[in-house]
Design an enzyme around this catalytic site. Sequence first.
Site, PDB file in Angstrom:
ATOM      1  N   ARG A  95       8.723   4.002  -6.332  1.00 48.18           N
ATOM      2  CA  ARG A  95       8.111   3.551  -7.588  1.00 48.18           C
ATOM      3  C   ARG A  95       9.031   3.952  -8.734  1.00 48.18           C
ATOM      4  NH1 ARG A  95       3.299   1.668  -8.179  1.00 48.18           N
ATOM      5  NH2 ARG A  95       2.510   2.497  -6.224  1.00 48.18           N
TER       6      ARG A  95
ATOM      7  N   GLU B  39       4.146  -0.861   0.867  1.00 47.04           N
ATOM      8  CA  GLU B  39       4.230  -2.253   0.428  1.00 47.04           C
ATOM      9  C   GLU B  39       5.663  -2.661   0.074  1.00 47.04           C
ATOM     10  OE1 GLU B  39       1.536  -3.245  -2.797  1.00 47.04           O
ATOM     11  OE2 GLU B  39       2.860  -4.876  -3.422  1.00 47.04           O
TER      12      GLU B  39
END
Length: 425
Positions: A275, A350
């Site tokens: 992230r 993901e």
Amino acid sequence: MIDIRDIKTRYSEIEKNIRDRYMNVDLKKIAEDMDKRSSLLAETEALRARRNETAAKMKGKLDPDARSRLIEEGKAIKEELGKKEAELAEIDRIFQEEARTIPNYYSPEAPVGKEDKDNLAIKFYGEPAKFTFKAKDHVQLGEELDILDFENGAKVSGQKFYYIKNKGVILQMALERYAMDIVLKHGFTPFITPDIAKEEILQGIGFNPRGAESNIYTLEGTGTCLVGTAEITLGGYYSGEIIDKKDLPIKMTGLSHCFRREAGGAGQYSKGLYRVHQFSKLEMFIYCLPEESDSFHKEILAIEEEIFQGLGIPYRIVDTATGDLGAPAYRKYDIEAWMPGRGDEGEYGEVTSTSNCTDYQARSLNIRYRDDDGKLKFVHMLNGTAMALSRAVVAIIENYQEEDGAIRIPQALVPYCGFEKIERK
RNA sequence: GGAGAGAUGUCCGAGAGGUCGAAGGAGCUGGACUCGAAAUCCAGUGUAGUGCCUAGCAUUACCGAGGGUUCGAAUCCCUCUCUCUCCGCCA
């Protein structure tokens, strides 16, 4: 946005939709404001009709007396109309803003549930690799190999920024081109898009550029934002246009940088490259006829699978639960790649996401086509990740690590890289 | 950044304060002609709301966007955006 007339005709359906998505939207208030707006609109239009009528009487020759009487009448109407129009503008502004908060309908086939735990894993591909040694995460591997540098990223740009170095750079470029080649094979037109877009486009796509929870960087004083994804620039491409039916479907793929504020997203699961505030991504985008969007959604998913299968990375496909769907999405599938360094013993993370947004974005952006019946209709719009470079790099580094900390390059990428291994110096 | 020109319907393009939802053309639809097609001819053809006695009629809005002037704006004024030309700067 949805068709605002649905607020009258599909009220309970919208109510259920909001509930199933666990969203906080005061539909009752919106419906009330809609009523206020309609009655004010009716009054305003009646006044306008009178104004036009009065003006029309003055077209020809008139005796001066009659003319000045009409002018007086016109002046009075004008004053009254001014007040009404101001009232209307205010309620209309409020209503439009509220109406935009109503989410798209969700597919009857989408799993209903509150959060990502309720997402439905519908397919597993490959076996998570078993290592004879303790798997490292990509942060450690990347730093040891001197292909990732988070420390200097933080020093120069702040937390969650990074440098990619050495063969890491080549690996990323190889991935870009590898994914691009596969997508092009499926008839997509390639684009490199702007990394900045206007707020109205962001809004039309369904991003909220403002507010504390926004994930978007806005460029102060310019009315523009850094894009979080090429979905914005590809989806904005045809805004306000009428597309010739015979030109549909339009399949585009766009490479852009992606900028995300990720306010508050920290901790073990968002560590390293997983992230970050900036990454590159190749996105697929399709404009199509309403009756075709389901099948194109499956096609995008299949291309995403082809890309990850070609890399030999184990993954699962998740059918996103209603509560975890973005407001514009009717249905969404994510591919989650196996990441051996994630958590204690590896976890799925993901790497792609594909949404069918039906006509929700097209209505806001006013993108239509003329159907055979002569009517203008909204197109359906779909997006899907071909390759989110940062996350794909995580998956490759962690899955292809060897005991000595070297990384083997997946066969499919060797021709693009020109080397087979990344080793310690 | 400076100077100038422009933005009109699906497209091209006229328009210059009331007769403009907007000439003309292209396209599209229907018809005539034809064995069929092309060409030609005739007719129709903007979008989005709202109301009603809902195969229709009435009404409102829309001529890049937003303001203003006016009884009345595609048309006049202001601001902005975009496009083009020239100059400056520049990877």
